[in-house]
Design a protein around this motif. Structure first.
Motif, PDB file in Angstrom:
ATOM      1  N   ALA A  99       0.828  -1.208   0.000  1.00  0.00           N
ATOM      2  CA  ALA A  99       0.000   0.000   0.000  1.00  0.00           C
ATOM      3  C   ALA A  99       0.861   1.256   0.000  1.00  0.00           C
ATOM      4  O   ALA A  99       0.567   2.231  -0.705  1.00  0.00           O
ATOM      5  N   GLU A 100       1.945   1.251   0.760  1.00  0.00           N
ATOM      6  CA  GLU A 100       2.815   2.421   0.812  1.00  0.00           C
ATOM      7  C   GLU A 100       3.513   2.644  -0.524  1.00  0.00           C
ATOM      8  O   GLU A 100       3.660   3.783  -0.969  1.00  0.00           O
ATOM      9  N   ARG A 101       3.948   1.572  -1.179  1.00  0.00           N
ATOM     10  CA  ARG A 101       4.591   1.741  -2.494  1.00  0.00           C
ATOM     11  C   ARG A 101       3.609   2.300  -3.519  1.00  0.00           C
ATOM     12  O   ARG A 101       3.963   3.181  -4.317  1.00  0.00           O
ATOM     13  N   CYS A 102       2.375   1.788  -3.508  1.00  0.00           N
ATOM     14  CA  CYS A 102       1.367   2.309  -4.440  1.00  0.00           C
ATOM     15  C   CYS A 102       1.033   3.754  -4.121  1.00  0.00           C
ATOM     16  O   CYS A 102       0.904   4.592  -5.027  1.00  0.00           O
ATOM     17  N   ALA A 103       0.893   4.066  -2.835  1.00  0.00           N
ATOM     18  CA  ALA A 103       0.586   5.444  -2.454  1.00  0.00           C
ATOM     19  C   ALA A 103       1.716   6.384  -2.836  1.00  0.00           C
ATOM     20  O   ALA A 103       1.474   7.534  -3.227  1.00  0.00           O
ATOM     21  N   ARG A 104       2.960   5.905  -2.733  1.00  0.00           N
ATOM     22  CA  ARG A 104       4.100   6.742  -3.095  1.00  0.00           C
ATOM     23  C   ARG A 104       4.037   7.142  -4.561  1.00  0.00           C
ATOM     24  O   ARG A 104       4.343   8.297  -4.919  1.00  0.00           O
ATOM     25  N   SER A 105       3.636   6.203  -5.429  1.00  0.00           N
ATOM     26  CA  SER A 105       3.534   6.545  -6.856  1.00  0.00           C
ATOM     27  C   SER A 105       2.433   7.561  -7.101  1.00  0.00           C
ATOM     28  O   SER A 105       2.589   8.470  -7.932  1.00  0.00           O
ATOM     29  N   HIS A 106       1.320   7.458  -6.368  1.00  0.00           N
ATOM     30  CA  HIS A 106       0.243   8.435  -6.532  1.00  0.00           C
ATOM     31  C   HIS A 106       0.652   9.798  -5.963  1.00  0.00           C
ATOM     32  O   HIS A 106       0.251  10.835  -6.506  1.00  0.00           O
ATOM     33  N   ARG A 107       1.418   9.794  -4.887  1.00  0.00           N
ATOM     34  CA  ARG A 107       1.915  11.077  -4.378  1.00  0.00           C
ATOM     35  C   ARG A 107       2.807  11.754  -5.400  1.00  0.00           C
ATOM     36  O   ARG A 107       2.748  12.974  -5.590  1.00  0.00           O
ATOM     37  N   ALA A 108       3.660  10.960  -6.046  1.00  0.00           N
ATOM     38  CA  ALA A 108       4.550  11.537  -7.059  1.00  0.00           C
ATOM     39  C   ALA A 108       3.745  12.099  -8.226  1.00  0.00           C
ATOM     40  O   ALA A 108       4.053  13.183  -8.743  1.00  0.00           O
ATOM     41  N   ALA A 109       2.700  11.381  -8.647  1.00  0.00           N
ATOM     42  CA  ALA A 109       1.871  11.875  -9.752  1.00  0.00           C
ATOM     43  C   ALA A 109       1.141  13.152  -9.356  1.00  0.00           C
ATOM     44  O   ALA A 109       1.063  14.107 -10.143  1.00  0.00           O
ATOM     45  N   GLY A 229      -3.996  16.622   2.489  1.00  0.00           N
ATOM     46  CA  GLY A 229      -4.601  15.308   2.615  1.00  0.00           C
ATOM     47  C   GLY A 229      -3.787  14.256   1.885  1.00  0.00           C
ATOM     48  O   GLY A 229      -3.283  14.491   0.785  1.00  0.00           O
ATOM     49  N   ASP A 230      -3.659  13.082   2.493  1.00  0.00           N
ATOM     50  CA  ASP A 230      -2.835  12.034   1.911  1.00  0.00           C
ATOM     51  C   ASP A 230      -3.623  11.287   0.842  1.00  0.00           C
ATOM     52  O   ASP A 230      -4.854  11.320   0.810  1.00  0.00           O
ATOM     53  N   VAL A 231      -2.903  10.585  -0.018  1.00  0.00           N
ATOM     54  CA  VAL A 231      -3.515   9.842  -1.104  1.00  0.00           C
ATOM     55  C   VAL A 231      -3.783   8.410  -0.658  1.00  0.00           C
ATOM     56  O   VAL A 231      -3.258   7.934   0.350  1.00  0.00           O
ATOM     57  N   GLN A 232      -4.611   7.707  -1.438  1.00  0.00           N
ATOM     58  CA  GLN A 232      -4.886   6.297  -1.239  1.00  0.00           C
ATOM     59  C   GLN A 232      -3.996   5.463  -2.163  1.00  0.00           C
ATOM     60  O   GLN A 232      -3.473   5.973  -3.164  1.00  0.00           O
ATOM     61  N   PRO A 233      -3.858   4.166  -1.904  1.00  0.00           N
ATOM     62  CA  PRO A 233      -3.018   3.339  -2.781  1.00  0.00           C
ATOM     63  C   PRO A 233      -3.614   3.081  -4.154  1.00  0.00           C
ATOM     64  O   PRO A 233      -2.897   2.631  -5.055  1.00  0.00           O
ATOM     65  N   THR A 234      -4.919   3.325  -4.348  1.00  0.00           N
ATOM     66  CA  THR A 234      -5.566   3.021  -5.616  1.00  0.00           C
ATOM     67  C   THR A 234      -6.156   4.282  -6.227  1.00  0.00           C
ATOM     68  O   THR A 234      -6.490   5.242  -5.522  1.00  0.00           O
ATOM     69  N   ARG A 235      -6.327   4.264  -7.549  1.00  0.00           N
ATOM     70  CA  ARG A 235      -6.928   5.397  -8.248  1.00  0.00           C
ATOM     71  C   ARG A 235      -8.382   5.587  -7.819  1.00  0.00           C
ATOM     72  O   ARG A 235      -8.842   6.716  -7.625  1.00  0.00           O
TER      73      ARG A 235
END
Length: 451
Positions: A99-109, A229-235
């Protein structure tokens, strides 16, 4: 007969449960039974076996099958909330690393979009400065350019007119040329036309920058919650989180706490529209889950159960090659030749029937990969359908939040600032049982009817 039994069973479900759950279960489970039966007995044998059964046995089998479908429909209905939370990124603790790895990619986007919005904002501000430098009719100053400088400036300005961009300092140079043309009456008409063209060109560049920035802001608004606000791991989770954040940032109300209280006071037409939008999401998610759940075991069983990979199996293999090839193109165009070569090898094996064990393994892997690609594509479509559902959630709070205050007998606020204080206090009271300033929540009871 089948229609009568189906009508009796489906009478226990509403339209949305039928569309989102019952019919997908019926289609996938019935399709699996038909494929297995016809593969084992052949089409003619399966039809003969069914026709040889007594009518009461046929009815009993149909009723039992539909009862099983109805039970699975009820079961999936109870698991719908769990499925939604899973798709929205609320994963168990053992999946925290993923979940953290997926969230990291969404934070970067999201960070890239925020930075892009900042760049476009700076471009807008620079263009506004350029527009302020444009020459005005009441400017009585005169310039001091030499003939060579004047000609070079006019040539550079004409080049800008043909460019899609607006270089910084162009407006100041144009102002210098306009002031200098007062000393060159023969050039007034040409410079006037050039100034008008550049003014129109600057307006077009400003509009293009505003359009690009609007597209970036729309993507941020729809697809991501606003910082901090933080992001979620999924779109899908980010789309829903952004919708939940909307009433908080506008009115300071807690959407998660107040949504269940707002739902009962929504007008029937609007509530039906919200539920219909959710049905589209549920149908796509159900199909995305059923494709690998039913398809993968069935394809592996078929690949080893069929006497030979021919006929429909070959065409299914070709379809799998096309699906996987399209997915590869979406990922990386340079990977297409190896993928096509590998898929072509499988098709050649299927046509020539050579290397049978290797062929069956290749077919199993290819069909499985194609099902995974189709399932992910349905999930992506469900995410896009969630945009419509999330927009209706935003609209529900924008239009009907006053009805909730009326039902709670809270005096309606007069200003936006007062409204934000009222919603903040009410959310705190409902969630924690207390409020910092009780005077914010003033009751206003309706007057009794009668004389």
């Amino acid at each position: 007969m089948f229609a009568s039994v189906l009508r009796e069973v489906t009478g226990y479900f509403d339209k949305r449960a039928l569309i989102s759950t019952f019919f997908p279960v019926l289609a996938f489970l019935g399709g699996a039974v038909v494929v297995v039966w016809t593969t084992v007995s052949g089409v003619a044998g399966a039809l003969a076996a069914w026709g040889g059964l007594a009518g009461t046995v046929q009815v009993a089998l149909l009723v039992g099958f539909l009862a099983l479908v109805a039970f699975l429909t009820f079961l999936l209905g109870t698991l719908r909330e769990w499925q939604d939370r899973l798709c929205q990124g609320y994963w168990p603790s053992w999946a925290a690393g993923l979940a953290e790895r997926c969230a990291r990619s969404h934070r970067a986007a999201r960070r890239a979009l925020v930075e892009r919005d900042g760049e476009l904002q700076r471009e807008e501000e620079a263009l506004a400065v350029e527009r302020a430098w444009l020459p005005r009719p009441d400017d009585a100053a005169s310039g001091g350019l030499t003939d060579e400088e004047f000609a070079a400036a006019v040539t550079a300005l004409r080049a800008v007119r043909q460019s899609p961009e607006w270089p910084r300092g162009t407006a100041e140079r144009l102002a210098e040329v306009v002031r200098a043309v007062r000393e060159r009456p023969a050039e007034i008409e040409a410079v006037t036309g050039l100034a008008l063209d550049l003014d129109a060109h600057l307006a077009a560049v400003e509009q293009a920058v505003r359009a690009r920035r609007a597209a970036v802001q729309q993507e941020l608004f729809l697809w991501y919650p606003q910082p901090p606000g933080d992001v979620q791991p999924t779109r899908m989770g980010n789309v829903v989180r952004a919708a939940e954040q909307h009433p908080t940032t506008r009115y300071r109300l807690d959407a998660v706490v107040l949504w269940t209280r707002l739902q009962p006071v929504l007008p029937k037409e609007f509530a039906d529209a919200v539920r219909d939008a959710k049905v589209s999401v549920d149908l796509l998610l159900t199909t995305a889950v059923f494709l690998p759940l039913f398809g993968m075991p069935l394809t592996w069983w078929l690949a080893w159960r069929l006497p030979a990979i021919e006929g429909p199996a070959t065409w299914l293999t070709v379809l799998a090659v096309v699906v996987c090839g399209c997915a590869v193109v979406r990922l990386n165009h340079r990977m297409l030749p190896p993928a096509v070569a590998g898929g072509g090898l499988v098709v050649v094996h299927a046509v020539t029937r050579v290397w049978e064990p290797v062929l069956r393994i290749e077919v199993c892997l290819l069909w499985t990969l194609a099902l995974a690609v189709l399932s992910y594509g349905l999930y992506r479509n469900a995410t896009h359908a969630t945009l419509a559902y999330a927009e209706r959630l935003r609209t529900a709070f924008d239009l009907y939040r006053w009805k909730l205050l009326e039902e709670l007998r809270i005096k309606l606020p007069e200003t936006l600032t007062e409204e934000q204080h009222v919603w903040g206090g009410l959310s705190q009271f409902l969630y924690r049982g207390g409020v910092a300033d009780p005077a914010l929540l003033r009751y206003e009871h309706p007057r009794p009817e009668g004389p």
